[in-house]
Scaffold this motif. Structure first.
Motif, PDB file in Angstrom:
ATOM      1  N   TRP A 248       0.804  -1.221   0.000  1.00  0.00           N
ATOM      2  CA  TRP A 248       0.000   0.000   0.000  1.00  0.00           C
ATOM      3  C   TRP A 248       0.840   1.276   0.000  1.00  0.00           C
TER       4      TRP A 248
ATOM      5  N   LEU B 285      -9.544   2.605  -0.355  1.00  0.00           N
ATOM      6  CA  LEU B 285      -9.586   1.758  -1.548  1.00  0.00           C
ATOM      7  C   LEU B 285     -10.927   1.996  -2.224  1.00  0.00           C
TER       8      LEU B 285
ATOM      9  N   LEU C 289      -2.526   0.846  -5.188  1.00  0.00           N
ATOM     10  CA  LEU C 289      -3.417   1.969  -5.458  1.00  0.00           C
ATOM     11  C   LEU C 289      -2.978   2.801  -6.659  1.00  0.00           C
TER      12      LEU C 289
ATOM     13  N   GLN D 185      -2.144  -1.539   5.526  1.00  0.00           N
ATOM     14  CA  GLN D 185      -3.447  -2.189   5.357  1.00  0.00           C
ATOM     15  C   GLN D 185      -4.339  -1.959   6.567  1.00  0.00           C
TER      16      GLN D 185
ATOM     17  N   VAL E 294      -6.526   1.230   6.073  1.00  0.00           N
ATOM     18  CA  VAL E 294      -7.295   1.348   4.834  1.00  0.00           C
ATOM     19  C   VAL E 294      -8.793   1.294   5.125  1.00  0.00           C
TER      20      VAL E 294
ATOM     21  N   ARG F 198     -11.139   1.179  -8.255  1.00  0.00           N
ATOM     22  CA  ARG F 198      -9.793   0.603  -8.229  1.00  0.00           C
ATOM     23  C   ARG F 198      -9.863  -0.896  -7.930  1.00  0.00           C
ATOM     24  N   TRP F 199     -10.754  -1.286  -7.048  1.00  0.00           N
ATOM     25  CA  TRP F 199     -10.947  -2.695  -6.719  1.00  0.00           C
ATOM     26  C   TRP F 199     -11.407  -3.467  -7.955  1.00  0.00           C
TER      27      TRP F 199
ATOM     28  N   TYR G  83     -12.453   0.973   3.170  1.00  0.00           N
ATOM     29  CA  TYR G  83     -12.954   0.476   1.894  1.00  0.00           C
ATOM     30  C   TYR G  83     -14.198   1.261   1.485  1.00  0.00           C
TER      31      TYR G  83
END
Length: 349
Positions: A50, A143, A69, A111, A114, A147-148, A116
């Motif tokens: 990340w 995130l 990312l 992580q 992060v 992007r996912w 979501y």
């Protein structure tokens, strides 16, 4: 296995050539009937981290745009800050396909910071911003669902096997001494998981937390609380994947091996944990002046095997049937050392 042995012999031979600056004739005999170890399809693996471009260690900002990312593959576009990613590079795709099935772990230090994005997430999905007063030196990052989607299309096209590291600090209070208290809040993680199932994205395993076990790095969670949080993840996976025959693996804690902590954790997760993951950085810090000598010293490489064997012994002595995983092993921590871990000498490691 024999290919691995042959490669190792070649590397040793090159080492002698460079040290003595001359070629010496000799014979190498290999006993092909006996073996000292074996690997399976899960042996080859990689991590997408990340870290943002601002991540620097010892005067070198080595990460550039390699984060999951903002990963870039077209060198000509690096001068354009508006370019976020290029996951269409054929060479990169073919490299991953060649290792098929290549396990890719999405995780790392940040992580656990992060958030979501969800369909109902109205707030801006902001990137990590450097802030030395924050835990791990950065603000929370986000995130985005777009992007996912991009990442999962890339994984599907390359047939990669994906393990995702979840934020284990959501809902917890981290004290000044690093102790993290309170139960894990799975709400945000469940939203991402449900979106993933809805889109038919395949995740091989969900890993909870990064280096928060034992003494921890930056923050630490007790073995009892971590076991309780792992149980929460277990129930969430079975709830979200209800009706789906092949459910993702439950993996934890992704930290450095601490015999006492791991034994307590394993005994409390005997019915919930599929794989107990740990990290190994036997070479020590990336700023060590003797790093090159350590890379060329087989005893440091053997240290990884010793730690793994200790973990296996701990599992066997516990009530758990979890598999032992090395989910991160970078050699030298803190991004390695410029002109050493990114040079030929590191191939010995």
């Amino acid at each position: 296995m024999q290919k691995g042995v042959c490669l190792w012999v070649v590397l040793i031979s090159f080492g002698f050539i460079f040290v003595h600056a001359k070629v010496e004739n000799g014979k190498v005999l290999i006993d092909g009937k006996s073996r000292i170890g074996e690997t399976d399809n899960d042996f080859i693996c990689a991590t997408l981290d990340w870290w943002p471009p601002e991540k620097c260690d010892y005067g070198t900002c080595s990460w550039d745009h390699s984060s999951l990312l903002n990963v870039l593959f077209d060198q000509s576009e690096r001068s354009n800050p508006k370019i976020k990613c290029d996951l269409k590079n054929k060479i990169f795709k073919n490299a991953i396909k060649a290792f098929s099935p290549l396990k890719i772990r999405l995780g790392g230090t940040l992580q656990d910071k992060v958030i979501y994005q969800t369909n109902n997430h109205q707030k801006p999905c902001n990137p990590f911003i450097k802030n030395t007063s924050e835990l791990f030196g950065y603000t929370n990052g986000c995130l985005s669902l777009s992007r996912w989607d991009e990442l999962n299309r890339f994984f599907q096209e390359t047939r990669a096997v994906v393990t995702f590291g979840l934020n284990a600090l959501i809902g917890k209070t981290v004290l000044a001494n690093g102790s993290a208290f309170g139960a894990w809040d799975p709400t945000n993680a469940e939203a991402l998981m449900r979106y993933t199932v809805k889109k038919n994205y395949t995740i091989d395993g969900w890993e909870l937390g990064n280096e928060l076990s034992g003494k921890g790095i930056g923050a630490r969670i007790s073995a009892s609380q971590y076991a309780h949080d792992t149980l929460t993840l277990y129930h969430m996976v079975h709830r979200v994947y209800k009706g789906i025959e092949r459910k993702p693996l439950i993996i934890a804690p992704g930290g450095f091996f601490d015999p006492s902590w791991f034994m307590k954790f394993l005994n409390k997760t005997s019915k919930t944990l599929n794989a107990v993951s740990h990290h190994i950085y036997s070479l020590g810090s990336g700023m060590d002046g003797n790093l090159t000598a350590r890379i060329l010293d087989p005893s440091y490489l053997d240290e990884a095997a010793k730690i793994f064997k200790k973990l296996e012994s701990t599992i066997n002595a516990s009530s758990s049937s979890a598999s032992a995983w090395v989910s991160e092993a970078g050699g030298a921590y803190n991004s390695g050392q410029n002109l050493v871990t990114n040079a030929f000498v590191f191939s010995f490691w």
